[in-house]
Design an enzyme around this catalytic site. Structure first.
Site, PDB file in Angstrom:
ATOM      1  N   ASP A  14      -4.127 -14.252   5.384  1.00 28.19           N
ATOM      2  CA  ASP A  14      -4.174 -13.036   5.169  1.00 28.19           C
ATOM      3  C   ASP A  14      -5.533 -12.473   5.011  1.00 28.19           C
ATOM      4  O   ASP A  14      -6.132 -13.090   4.033  1.00 28.19           O
ATOM      5  CB  ASP A  14      -3.348 -12.335   4.295  1.00 28.19           C
ATOM      6  CG  ASP A  14      -3.076 -10.801   4.445  1.00 28.19           C
ATOM      7  OD1 ASP A  14      -3.169 -10.222   5.534  1.00 28.19           O
ATOM      8  OD2 ASP A  14      -2.516 -10.166   3.315  1.00 28.19           O
ATOM      9  N   HIS A  47     -10.123   0.140   2.317  1.00 23.23           N
ATOM     10  CA  HIS A  47      -9.066  -0.331   1.336  1.00 23.23           C
ATOM     11  C   HIS A  47      -9.810  -1.247   0.335  1.00 23.23           C
ATOM     12  O   HIS A  47      -9.448  -1.161  -0.991  1.00 23.23           O
ATOM     13  CB  HIS A  47      -8.260  -1.457   2.130  1.00 23.23           C
ATOM     14  CG  HIS A  47      -7.235  -2.187   1.377  1.00 23.23           C
ATOM     15  ND1 HIS A  47      -6.182  -1.516   0.627  1.00 23.23           N
ATOM     16  CD2 HIS A  47      -7.120  -3.504   1.033  1.00 23.23           C
ATOM     17  CE1 HIS A  47      -5.531  -2.618   0.263  1.00 23.23           C
ATOM     18  NE2 HIS A  47      -6.134  -3.714   0.313  1.00 23.23           N
ATOM     19  N   ARG A  78     -11.236  -2.412 -10.716  1.00 23.54           N
ATOM     20  CA  ARG A  78     -12.513  -3.085 -11.658  1.00 23.54           C
ATOM     21  C   ARG A  78     -13.045  -1.460 -11.578  1.00 23.54           C
ATOM     22  O   ARG A  78     -14.313  -1.558 -10.991  1.00 23.54           O
ATOM     23  CB  ARG A  78     -13.144  -3.837 -10.614  1.00 23.54           C
ATOM     24  CG  ARG A  78     -12.529  -5.325 -10.396  1.00 23.54           C
ATOM     25  CD  ARG A  78     -13.563  -6.262  -9.653  1.00 23.54           C
ATOM     26  NE  ARG A  78     -13.722  -5.736  -8.158  1.00 23.54           N
ATOM     27  CZ  ARG A  78     -12.863  -6.045  -7.193  1.00 23.54           C
ATOM     28  NH1 ARG A  78     -11.935  -6.463  -7.381  1.00 23.54           N
ATOM     29  NH2 ARG A  78     -13.479  -5.340  -6.069  1.00 23.54           N
ATOM     30  N   GLU A 110       1.925  -3.578   2.594  1.00 24.25           N
ATOM     31  CA  GLU A 110       0.476  -3.468   3.032  1.00 24.25           C
ATOM     32  C   GLU A 110       0.728  -2.997   4.428  1.00 24.25           C
ATOM     33  O   GLU A 110       1.548  -4.138   5.410  1.00 24.25           O
ATOM     34  CB  GLU A 110      -0.297  -4.391   2.661  1.00 24.25           C
ATOM     35  CG  GLU A 110      -0.465  -4.539   1.019  1.00 24.25           C
ATOM     36  CD  GLU A 110      -1.422  -5.652   0.586  1.00 24.25           C
ATOM     37  OE1 GLU A 110      -1.767  -6.610   1.508  1.00 24.25           O
ATOM     38  OE2 GLU A 110      -2.208  -5.362  -0.177  1.00 24.25           O
ATOM     39  N   GLU A 121      -0.382  -3.942   8.000  1.00 25.95           N
ATOM     40  CA  GLU A 121      -1.316  -4.634   8.808  1.00 25.95           C
ATOM     41  C   GLU A 121      -1.116  -4.809  10.125  1.00 25.95           C
ATOM     42  O   GLU A 121       0.142  -4.456  10.633  1.00 25.95           O
ATOM     43  CB  GLU A 121      -1.303  -5.799   7.890  1.00 25.95           C
ATOM     44  CG  GLU A 121      -1.788  -5.534   6.477  1.00 25.95           C
ATOM     45  CD  GLU A 121      -2.186  -6.978   5.676  1.00 25.95           C
ATOM     46  OE1 GLU A 121      -2.617  -7.925   6.498  1.00 25.95           O
ATOM     47  OE2 GLU A 121      -1.894  -7.260   4.466  1.00 25.95           O
ATOM     48  N   ASP A 176       2.763  -6.681   4.764  1.00 22.13           N
ATOM     49  CA  ASP A 176       2.421  -7.870   3.519  1.00 22.13           C
ATOM     50  C   ASP A 176       2.994  -7.111   2.369  1.00 22.13           C
ATOM     51  O   ASP A 176       2.379  -6.551   1.560  1.00 22.13           O
ATOM     52  CB  ASP A 176       0.924  -8.090   3.822  1.00 22.13           C
ATOM     53  CG  ASP A 176       0.696  -9.101   2.511  1.00 22.13           C
ATOM     54  OD1 ASP A 176       1.469  -9.769   1.890  1.00 22.13           O
ATOM     55  OD2 ASP A 176      -0.580  -8.912   1.993  1.00 22.13           O
ATOM     56  N   ARG A 179       2.601  -5.492  -7.167  1.00 21.75           N
ATOM     57  CA  ARG A 179       1.205  -5.436  -7.653  1.00 21.75           C
ATOM     58  C   ARG A 179       1.332  -5.887  -8.950  1.00 21.75           C
ATOM     59  O   ARG A 179      -0.014  -6.095  -9.591  1.00 21.75           O
ATOM     60  CB  ARG A 179       0.876  -3.882  -7.671  1.00 21.75           C
ATOM     61  CG  ARG A 179       0.776  -3.311  -6.382  1.00 21.75           C
ATOM     62  CD  ARG A 179      -0.256  -3.922  -5.250  1.00 21.75           C
ATOM     63  NE  ARG A 179      -0.172  -3.586  -4.150  1.00 21.75           N
ATOM     64  CZ  ARG A 179      -0.831  -4.038  -3.110  1.00 21.75           C
ATOM     65  NH1 ARG A 179      -1.589  -5.117  -3.141  1.00 21.75           N
ATOM     66  NH2 ARG A 179      -0.827  -3.153  -1.862  1.00 21.75           N
ATOM     67  N   GLN A 195       0.834  -9.681  -8.927  1.00 26.18           N
ATOM     68  CA  GLN A 195      -0.417  -9.872  -8.629  1.00 26.18           C
ATOM     69  C   GLN A 195      -1.538  -9.618  -9.538  1.00 26.18           C
ATOM     70  O   GLN A 195      -2.646 -10.385  -9.515  1.00 26.18           O
ATOM     71  CB  GLN A 195      -0.790  -9.122  -7.162  1.00 26.18           C
ATOM     72  CG  GLN A 195      -1.905  -9.311  -6.561  1.00 26.18           C
ATOM     73  CD  GLN A 195      -2.145  -8.113  -5.420  1.00 26.18           C
ATOM     74  OE1 GLN A 195      -1.249  -7.550  -5.052  1.00 26.18           O
ATOM     75  NE2 GLN A 195      -3.183  -8.143  -4.687  1.00 26.18           N
ATOM     76  N   LYS A 209       2.700 -12.275  -3.501  1.00 24.72           N
ATOM     77  CA  LYS A 209       2.844 -11.918  -2.041  1.00 24.72           C
ATOM     78  C   LYS A 209       3.695 -12.860  -1.395  1.00 24.72           C
ATOM     79  O   LYS A 209       4.123 -12.590  -0.196  1.00 24.72           O
ATOM     80  CB  LYS A 209       1.255 -12.192  -1.557  1.00 24.72           C
ATOM     81  CG  LYS A 209       0.241 -11.491  -2.128  1.00 24.72           C
ATOM     82  CD  LYS A 209       0.057 -10.066  -1.333  1.00 24.72           C
ATOM     83  CE  LYS A 209      -1.078  -9.283  -1.407  1.00 24.72           C
ATOM     84  NZ  LYS A 209      -1.525  -8.159  -0.932  1.00 24.72           N
ATOM     85  N   THR A 255       7.021 -11.731   3.988  1.00 21.74           N
ATOM     86  CA  THR A 255       6.043 -10.804   4.896  1.00 21.74           C
ATOM     87  C   THR A 255       6.829 -10.670   6.300  1.00 21.74           C
ATOM     88  O   THR A 255       7.290 -11.501   6.570  1.00 21.74           O
ATOM     89  CB  THR A 255       4.753 -11.765   5.272  1.00 21.74           C
ATOM     90  OG1 THR A 255       4.425 -12.242   4.005  1.00 21.74           O
ATOM     91  CG2 THR A 255       3.779 -10.748   6.181  1.00 21.74           C
ATOM     92  N   GLU A 276      -2.841   2.582  -2.980  1.00 23.70           N
ATOM     93  CA  GLU A 276      -4.054   3.573  -2.748  1.00 23.70           C
ATOM     94  C   GLU A 276      -3.369   4.968  -2.632  1.00 23.70           C
ATOM     95  O   GLU A 276      -3.827   6.130  -3.083  1.00 23.70           O
ATOM     96  CB  GLU A 276      -4.573   2.956  -1.472  1.00 23.70           C
ATOM     97  CG  GLU A 276      -5.441   1.761  -1.527  1.00 23.70           C
ATOM     98  CD  GLU A 276      -5.557   1.301  -0.083  1.00 23.70           C
ATOM     99  OE1 GLU A 276      -6.780   1.807   0.322  1.00 23.70           O
ATOM    100  OE2 GLU A 276      -4.672   0.512   0.402  1.00 23.70           O
TER     101      GLU A 276
HETATM  102 MN    MN Z   1      -2.192  -8.079   2.791  1.00 22.69          MN
END
Ligand code: MN
Length: 411
Positions: free
Chosen positions: A120, A127, A136, A194, A196, A228, A232, A235, A248, A252, A358
């Site tokens: 991935d 993103h 961060r 996610e 994708e 995906d 969070r 993660q 993760k 999937t 997001e």
């Molecule tokens: Mn992903």
């Protein structure tokens, strides 16, 4: 509606013809799984049709998985597609083919190929910048220093790639917020998606021999939507320093339909302008290879039937060809059935973000859905990704949807 009478402009008309694997419920599972080709709201039993028409591709298509077709290579892919197009468009074939069509609603769709390795990526600049700002906030640059120089990726878990429609069990694991004294264990409370696009490798490569940027289309058969699923909280606690792991790897989801690259010629677009000079093996600015490397795919993300986002794939900074070149530049070989995800697709606008992380800014700004506010996913929520691309003569090319319902472990 009879199989051949596809309404004009149908995104699954004869210009599309994606591949899947289906079976008829109640018959001898799994021995009756076979390759199907979608036309409108019907599935053509491609192997049986090929037999009936005396086609040399019958043995490639009368298979319980797409892998033999994937391994056959570009010449075979083009020949089979040309034959299928003729079968479904030339009226003289109608009578012979009619018995091999099944209404989509009457079949069971399966994971269409045996997934070999799964990688991935992280190719959307929007993103990556959003995630950088969320995780961060004190960093001078929301992008890490390597981001514009290589397509960042990680190896995922191929054995938990599941077909659209498969329930996703809420994962449990460790989590620890920065202010907590110690980690706790339990079901994820920040389960996310996610949006994708997944690329499916057909032709393998030799160990030790990198695949050049220009050889992308010799190796990659097609693409599909991919979700995906991401916990969070798990993660955030586990990912430093080796990257995503249990947050993760629990599931999937991919579409039941693989769209061949040959159906997406009109959707090819140039990727965003490169702001940094690229090393030669990644440099797609010097010559156009055999056409632009981006794809104009218009994705839609719905939670419980309510559209929350429309991420544009054309905004992805790194192309699938660059990702393939990077993934093999160290000599790592490809296998038939390798799958690689593009990374979350997020456009520049707020309603173009491909994850709840997001869209809700890590839970700060809940989404208003008809059935209540949402930060992250609740048990019972159904997430559906769909998409289309520009096709020939203004017709849309539909991508097969990928959907999945979140269930609690005790459900
Ligand atoms: Mn992903």
């Amino acid at each position: 509606m009879p199989p051949f009478d596809v309404p004009e402009g149908d995104p699954f008309g004869p210009h599309n013809l994606p591949y899947g694997v289906f079976s008829i419920p109640g018959s001898r599972e799994p021995s009756n799984r076979t390759v199907g080709v979608r036309l409108g709201d019907h599935v053509l039993d491609a192997g049986a049709a090929a037999h009936a028409l005396g086609s040399p591709y019958a043995s490639l298509l009368a298979q319980p998985t797409l892998n033999p077709l994937l391994a056959a290579g570009r010449t075979a892919w083009s020949d089979v597609r040309r034959a299928l197009t003729a079968w479904v468009t030339v009226p003289s074939h109608r009578e012979a083919l009619e018995p091999f069509f099944h209404p989509l609603s009457s079949v069971t769709l399966h994971l269409p190929f045996e997934v070999a390795d799964y990688v991935d990526f992280y190719a959307s600049e929007n993103h990556a910048r959003n995630v950088g700002q969320i995780f961060r906030p004190d960093a001078a640059d929301s992008l890490t220093p390597n981001w514009k120089h290589l397509p960042i990726g990680y190896h995922g878990r191929s054995g938990t790639v599941v077909v659209s429609g498969t329930d996703v069990v809420r994962p449990s694991g460790q989590r620890k917020a920065p202010a907590d004294a110690a980690p706790v264990f339990g079901p994820s409370v920040r389960l996310d998606i996610e949006a994708e696009v997944g690329f499916v490798v057909g032709v393998p490569s030799e160990l030790g021999a990198p695949v050049a940027l220009g050889d992308f289309r010799e190796h990659v058969f097609g693409l599909c939507l991919l979700n995906d699923w991401s916990a969070r909280d798990i993660q955030a606690w586990e990912y430093v320093p080796l990257g995503p792991f249990l947050g993760k790897s629990f599931a999937t989801s991919v579409s039941a339909w693989i769209t061949p690259l040959d159906a997406l010629e009109e959707a090819r677009v140039a990727p965003p302008e490169r702001t940094h000079e690229l090393l030669p093996y990644l440099d797609d600015t010097k010559d156009a290879q055999d056409g632009p490397g981006g794809y104009d795919l218009r994705i839609s993300v719905a939670v419980n039937g309510h559209v929350v986002s429309e991420p544009p794939f054309s905004t992805m900074y790194w192309t699938a060809a660059q990702q393939l070149a990077h993934m093999t530049v160290n000599g790592a070989s490809l296998r038939t059935g390798d799958l690689y995800g593009s990374g979350t697709v997020s456009g520049p606008a707020e309603r173009e973000r491909g994850s709840l992380l997001e869209l809700t800014w890590n839970g700060r700004d809940p989404l208003e859905l008809p059935d209540g506010k949402r930060t992250f996913l609740e048990d019972g929520d159904v997430v559906t990704l769909s998409a289309w691309a520009p096709g020939p003569d203004g017709v849309r090319v539909g991508l097969g949807e990928v959907t999945g319902r979140v269930v609690g472990r005790d459900a």
